[in-house]
Every structure is written in C-alpha cells, then in structure tokens.
Scaffold this motif. Sequence first.
Motif, PDB file in Angstrom:
ATOM      1  N   UNK A  63      -5.241 -13.699  15.005  1.00  0.00           N
ATOM      2  CA  UNK A  63      -6.694 -13.755  14.937  1.00  0.00           C
ATOM      3  C   UNK A  63      -7.139 -12.463  14.255  1.00  0.00           C
ATOM      4  N   UNK A  64      -7.729 -12.593  13.087  1.00  0.00           N
ATOM      5  CA  UNK A  64      -8.069 -11.434  12.270  1.00  0.00           C
ATOM      6  C   UNK A  64      -9.502 -10.988  12.533  1.00  0.00           C
ATOM      7  N   UNK A  65      -9.653  -9.880  13.231  1.00  0.00           N
ATOM      8  CA  UNK A  65     -10.965  -9.277  13.455  1.00  0.00           C
ATOM      9  C   UNK A  65     -10.969  -7.861  12.891  1.00  0.00           C
ATOM     10  N   UNK A  66     -10.182  -7.658  11.852  1.00  0.00           N
ATOM     11  CA  UNK A  66      -9.983  -6.318  11.299  1.00  0.00           C
ATOM     12  C   UNK A  66     -11.095  -5.885  10.349  1.00  0.00           C
ATOM     13  N   UNK A  67     -11.854  -6.820   9.837  1.00  0.00           N
ATOM     14  CA  UNK A  67     -12.850  -6.493   8.828  1.00  0.00           C
ATOM     15  C   UNK A  67     -12.327  -6.687   7.412  1.00  0.00           C
ATOM     16  N   UNK A  68     -11.025  -6.832   7.253  1.00  0.00           N
ATOM     17  CA  UNK A  68     -10.403  -7.082   5.947  1.00  0.00           C
ATOM     18  C   UNK A  68     -10.007  -8.549   5.873  1.00  0.00           C
ATOM     19  N   UNK A  69      -9.894  -9.073   4.667  1.00  0.00           N
ATOM     20  CA  UNK A  69      -9.552 -10.483   4.475  1.00  0.00           C
ATOM     21  C   UNK A  69      -8.058 -10.723   4.248  1.00  0.00           C
ATOM     22  N   UNK A  70      -7.249  -9.764   4.657  1.00  0.00           N
ATOM     23  CA  UNK A  70      -5.795  -9.919   4.627  1.00  0.00           C
ATOM     24  C   UNK A  70      -5.194  -8.877   5.572  1.00  0.00           C
ATOM     25  N   UNK A  71      -3.924  -9.084   5.898  1.00  0.00           N
ATOM     26  CA  UNK A  71      -3.202  -8.125   6.720  1.00  0.00           C
ATOM     27  C   UNK A  71      -1.735  -8.190   6.340  1.00  0.00           C
ATOM     28  N   UNK A  72      -0.964  -7.218   6.808  1.00  0.00           N
ATOM     29  CA  UNK A  72       0.447  -7.108   6.442  1.00  0.00           C
ATOM     30  C   UNK A  72       1.305  -7.417   7.670  1.00  0.00           C
ATOM     31  N   UNK A  73       2.351  -8.221   7.438  1.00  0.00           N
ATOM     32  CA  UNK A  73       3.285  -8.537   8.517  1.00  0.00           C
ATOM     33  C   UNK A  73       4.699  -8.135   8.113  1.00  0.00           C
ATOM     34  N   UNK A  74       5.527  -7.912   9.134  1.00  0.00           N
ATOM     35  CA  UNK A  74       6.962  -7.728   8.943  1.00  0.00           C
ATOM     36  C   UNK A  74       7.627  -8.834   9.753  1.00  0.00           C
TER      37      UNK A  74
END
Length: 92
Positions: A63-74
């Motif tokens: 659930x993306x509530x970061x403010x950015x429209x992408x995130x990084x995963x490993x």
Amino acid sequence: MIEKWIKFSQDHRDTLLHGKFTPHHPELLYPVVEAESERELIIGLYDDGRILDVPADKKTIVMNASGADSFVIRRGGKISTVACRSGDWTEL
C-alpha cells in the motif's frame, strides 16, 4: 475512495486483524508497517526513498502512501522499481 479501502480491508481481514503486525523504524515515525499471515504479506509504505525487502515465495501487497508514484523493492536479490500511484496498492 472509502468503498475501495473498506473492500480492501474486508478482502484481507484475516491478515490485517490476526496476522503478525510489525512496525519498522520508530525513530523515523514508522515509515514501513507490515501485517503478515501464512498466505500473504501486506506492507504499508509511508516514506519514499526506501528499498522494501519482499519475499519471493509469498503473495505481497504494498500500500503506497509515500507521496511518490513508484517505490523500489528487493526480491530474490534483484532490485527493481515498481510503479504504483500514491494512495493505491499493488500486488507483487
């Protein structure tokens, strides 16, 4: 919007209510919070610029509530960027 999140909470009720709850980094006001059951992992992401460690063998929802429209995963040793609008979620 309310209907969307109520449906999400109903669909994942077991994990959210009965799963293992793990907040991370209290010194940063908990930018990552996880709820995990035997069948799935749900991650709440509240800060951009983080690399989320995602298991390769379990259904994972971010659930993306970061403010950015992408995130990084490993995942499985590989790092990748996932597109997901802020305020939405994606299943990995």
